[in-house]
Motif scaffolding. Structure first.
Motif, PDB file in Angstrom:
ATOM      1  N   SER A  94       0.872  -1.173   0.000  1.00 52.22           N
ATOM      2  CA  SER A  94       0.000   0.000   0.000  1.00 52.22           C
ATOM      3  C   SER A  94       0.906   1.218   0.000  1.00 52.22           C
ATOM      4  CB  SER A  94      -0.925   0.000   1.220  1.00 52.22           C
ATOM      5  OG  SER A  94      -0.188   0.227   2.394  1.00 52.22           O
ATOM      6  N   GLY A  95       0.491   2.268  -0.652  1.00 48.55           N
ATOM      7  CA  GLY A  95       1.372   3.420  -0.820  1.00 48.55           C
ATOM      8  C   GLY A  95       2.196   3.224  -2.084  1.00 48.55           C
ATOM      9  N   SER A  96       3.085   4.144  -2.342  1.00 47.42           N
ATOM     10  CA  SER A  96       3.872   4.071  -3.575  1.00 47.42           C
ATOM     11  C   SER A  96       5.076   3.139  -3.423  1.00 47.42           C
ATOM     12  CB  SER A  96       4.359   5.468  -3.958  1.00 47.42           C
ATOM     13  OG  SER A  96       5.381   5.887  -3.065  1.00 47.42           O
ATOM     14  N   LEU A  97       5.516   2.622  -4.549  1.00 45.97           N
ATOM     15  CA  LEU A  97       6.732   1.808  -4.529  1.00 45.97           C
ATOM     16  C   LEU A  97       7.952   2.665  -4.222  1.00 45.97           C
ATOM     17  CD1 LEU A  97       6.109  -0.680  -7.464  1.00 45.97           C
ATOM     18  CD2 LEU A  97       6.023  -1.114  -5.015  1.00 45.97           C
ATOM     19  N   GLN A  98       7.880   3.951  -4.527  1.00 47.27           N
ATOM     20  CA  GLN A  98       8.972   4.856  -4.177  1.00 47.27           C
ATOM     21  C   GLN A  98       9.139   4.927  -2.659  1.00 47.27           C
ATOM     22  OE1 GLN A  98      11.092   6.252  -6.371  1.00 47.27           O
ATOM     23  NE2 GLN A  98       9.983   5.157  -7.968  1.00 47.27           N
ATOM     24  N   ALA A  99       7.985   4.962  -1.929  1.00 50.65           N
ATOM     25  CA  ALA A  99       8.043   4.998  -0.464  1.00 50.65           C
ATOM     26  C   ALA A  99       8.622   3.690   0.075  1.00 50.65           C
ATOM     27  CB  ALA A  99       6.660   5.266   0.121  1.00 50.65           C
ATOM     28  N   LEU A 100       8.252   2.560  -0.537  1.00 50.37           N
ATOM     29  CA  LEU A 100       8.811   1.270  -0.116  1.00 50.37           C
ATOM     30  C   LEU A 100      10.315   1.252  -0.319  1.00 50.37           C
ATOM     31  CD1 LEU A 100       8.733  -1.716   0.748  1.00 50.37           C
ATOM     32  CD2 LEU A 100       8.235  -2.275  -1.655  1.00 50.37           C
ATOM     33  N   MET A 101      10.766   1.689  -1.480  1.00 51.87           N
ATOM     34  CA  MET A 101      12.194   1.661  -1.755  1.00 51.87           C
ATOM     35  C   MET A 101      12.952   2.652  -0.868  1.00 51.87           C
ATOM     36  SD  MET A 101      12.406  -0.864  -3.616  1.00 51.87           S
ATOM     37  CE  MET A 101      14.189  -0.813  -3.804  1.00 51.87           C
ATOM     38  N   ALA A 102      12.344   3.784  -0.553  1.00 51.59           N
ATOM     39  CA  ALA A 102      12.982   4.727   0.371  1.00 51.59           C
ATOM     40  C   ALA A 102      13.173   4.070   1.732  1.00 51.59           C
ATOM     41  CB  ALA A 102      12.154   6.001   0.504  1.00 51.59           C
ATOM     42  N   TYR A 103      12.168   3.293   2.172  1.00 44.03           N
ATOM     43  CA  TYR A 103      12.269   2.591   3.449  1.00 44.03           C
ATOM     44  C   TYR A 103      13.365   1.517   3.378  1.00 44.03           C
ATOM     45  CZ  TYR A 103      11.311  -0.633   7.222  1.00 44.03           C
ATOM     46  OH  TYR A 103      11.449  -1.465   8.298  1.00 44.03           O
ATOM     47  N   VAL A 104      13.357   0.707   2.327  1.00 39.81           N
ATOM     48  CA  VAL A 104      14.360  -0.352   2.199  1.00 39.81           C
ATOM     49  C   VAL A 104      15.766   0.245   2.150  1.00 39.81           C
ATOM     50  CG1 VAL A 104      15.209  -2.221   0.725  1.00 39.81           C
ATOM     51  CG2 VAL A 104      12.765  -1.981   1.115  1.00 39.81           C
ATOM     52  N   CYS A 105      15.923   1.351   1.428  1.00 39.00           N
ATOM     53  CA  CYS A 105      17.241   1.996   1.363  1.00 39.00           C
ATOM     54  C   CYS A 105      17.668   2.559   2.718  1.00 39.00           C
ATOM     55  CB  CYS A 105      17.231   3.099   0.308  1.00 39.00           C
ATOM     56  SG  CYS A 105      17.231   2.453  -1.377  1.00 39.00           S
ATOM     57  N   SER A 106      16.685   2.992   3.530  1.00 42.64           N
ATOM     58  CA  SER A 106      17.035   3.538   4.846  1.00 42.64           C
ATOM     59  C   SER A 106      17.509   2.459   5.812  1.00 42.64           C
ATOM     60  CB  SER A 106      15.855   4.308   5.444  1.00 42.64           C
ATOM     61  OG  SER A 106      14.846   3.413   5.887  1.00 42.64           O
ATOM     62  N   ILE A 107      17.148   1.193   5.534  1.00 48.28           N
ATOM     63  CA  ILE A 107      17.570   0.090   6.414  1.00 48.28           C
ATOM     64  C   ILE A 107      18.442  -0.916   5.670  1.00 48.28           C
ATOM     65  CG2 ILE A 107      15.544   0.299   7.910  1.00 48.28           C
ATOM     66  CD1 ILE A 107      14.498  -2.285   6.453  1.00 48.28           C
ATOM     67  N   GLU A 108      19.056  -0.497   4.564  1.00 47.03           N
ATOM     68  CA  GLU A 108      19.763  -1.439   3.702  1.00 47.03           C
ATOM     69  C   GLU A 108      20.847  -2.244   4.415  1.00 47.03           C
ATOM     70  OE1 GLU A 108      22.141   0.047   0.440  1.00 47.03           O
ATOM     71  OE2 GLU A 108      22.389   1.942   1.480  1.00 47.03           O
ATOM     72  N   ASN A 109      21.454  -1.703   5.451  1.00 54.15           N
ATOM     73  CA  ASN A 109      22.496  -2.463   6.146  1.00 54.15           C
ATOM     74  C   ASN A 109      21.941  -3.476   7.131  1.00 54.15           C
ATOM     75  OD1 ASN A 109      24.794  -1.443   4.864  1.00 54.15           O
ATOM     76  ND2 ASN A 109      24.618   0.451   6.045  1.00 54.15           N
ATOM     77  N   SER A 110      20.617  -3.474   7.343  1.00 54.27           N
ATOM     78  CA  SER A 110      20.051  -4.463   8.251  1.00 54.27           C
ATOM     79  C   SER A 110      19.203  -5.506   7.537  1.00 54.27           C
ATOM     80  CB  SER A 110      19.228  -3.778   9.351  1.00 54.27           C
ATOM     81  OG  SER A 110      18.099  -3.147   8.790  1.00 54.27           O
ATOM     82  N   VAL A 111      19.032  -5.411   6.203  1.00 56.17           N
ATOM     83  CA  VAL A 111      18.294  -6.458   5.499  1.00 56.17           C
ATOM     84  C   VAL A 111      19.168  -7.707   5.425  1.00 56.17           C
ATOM     85  CG1 VAL A 111      16.835  -4.891   4.157  1.00 56.17           C
ATOM     86  CG2 VAL A 111      18.988  -5.666   3.193  1.00 56.17           C
ATOM     87  N   PHE A 112      18.529  -8.855   5.352  1.00 60.89           N
ATOM     88  CA  PHE A 112      19.243 -10.124   5.400  1.00 60.89           C
ATOM     89  C   PHE A 112      20.204 -10.284   4.226  1.00 60.89           C
ATOM     90  CE2 PHE A 112      19.497 -14.565   3.994  1.00 60.89           C
ATOM     91  CZ  PHE A 112      20.169 -15.094   5.074  1.00 60.89           C
ATOM     92  N   ASP A 113      19.704 -10.028   3.040  1.00 54.01           N
ATOM     93  CA  ASP A 113      20.483 -10.209   1.828  1.00 54.01           C
ATOM     94  C   ASP A 113      19.975  -9.187   0.821  1.00 54.01           C
ATOM     95  OD1 ASP A 113      22.207 -11.245  -0.048  1.00 54.01           O
ATOM     96  OD2 ASP A 113      21.360 -13.251  -0.064  1.00 54.01           O
ATOM     97  N   TYR A 114      20.484  -9.203  -0.371  1.00 54.51           N
ATOM     98  CA  TYR A 114      20.022  -8.241  -1.367  1.00 54.51           C
ATOM     99  C   TYR A 114      18.546  -8.454  -1.678  1.00 54.51           C
ATOM    100  CZ  TYR A 114      24.726  -6.676  -1.857  1.00 54.51           C
ATOM    101  OH  TYR A 114      25.946  -6.132  -1.589  1.00 54.51           O
TER     102      TYR A 114
END
Length: 136
Positions: A94-114
């Protein structure tokens, strides 16, 4: 499980979200709120046509805005495919994919893998991930 972030949310099976975003138990809090300041200007009000005018004072106050998502399945957001180092799954955003990617980029060092997100139209977002992926 629904993971809320500023500007939207992503919904998928709990295990998929926990693995992708390296969540452990209650790491994801739904109680995060953005404080919003609201200002109302002064004005006059007439409660009855032809009645006397009452003055309403200007006021400023703050409210907390908690993350929300739509409750009906028809408005559950767009389906996306999330590709990770250990497989892929379908999620609803829900919401824009831009908002999702902004969130993922803000936590990129804590995601499990790419992580790569593919929209219904075939647009590929990512990959986004840590400089060194944690071991399972």
């Amino acid at each position: 499980m629904t993971l809320a972030y500023p500007g939207g949310s992503i919904t998928a099976a709990r295990g998929n979200l926990e693995q992708t975003f390296a969540l452990s138990g209650a790491t994801s809090s739904y109680c995060q709120a953005v404080t919003e300041s609201i200002s109302r200007t002064g004005h006059s009000r007439v409660n009855k046509i032809g009645g006397t005018s009452t003055s309403v004072k200007a006021t400023t106050f703050s409210v907390k805005k908690y993350s929300t998502s739509r409750s009906s399945q028809a408005a559950a957001g767009q389906a996306v495919e999330v590709l990770t180092g250990v497989g892929s799954y379908t999620a609803r955003v829900s919401g824009s994919l831009q908002a999702l990617m902004a969130y993922v980029c803000s936590i990129e060092n804590s995601v499990f893998d790419y992580v790569t997100v593919v929209s219904q139209q075939g647009t590929i977002y990512g990959p986004v991930g840590p400089s060194t992926a944690p071991t399972p």
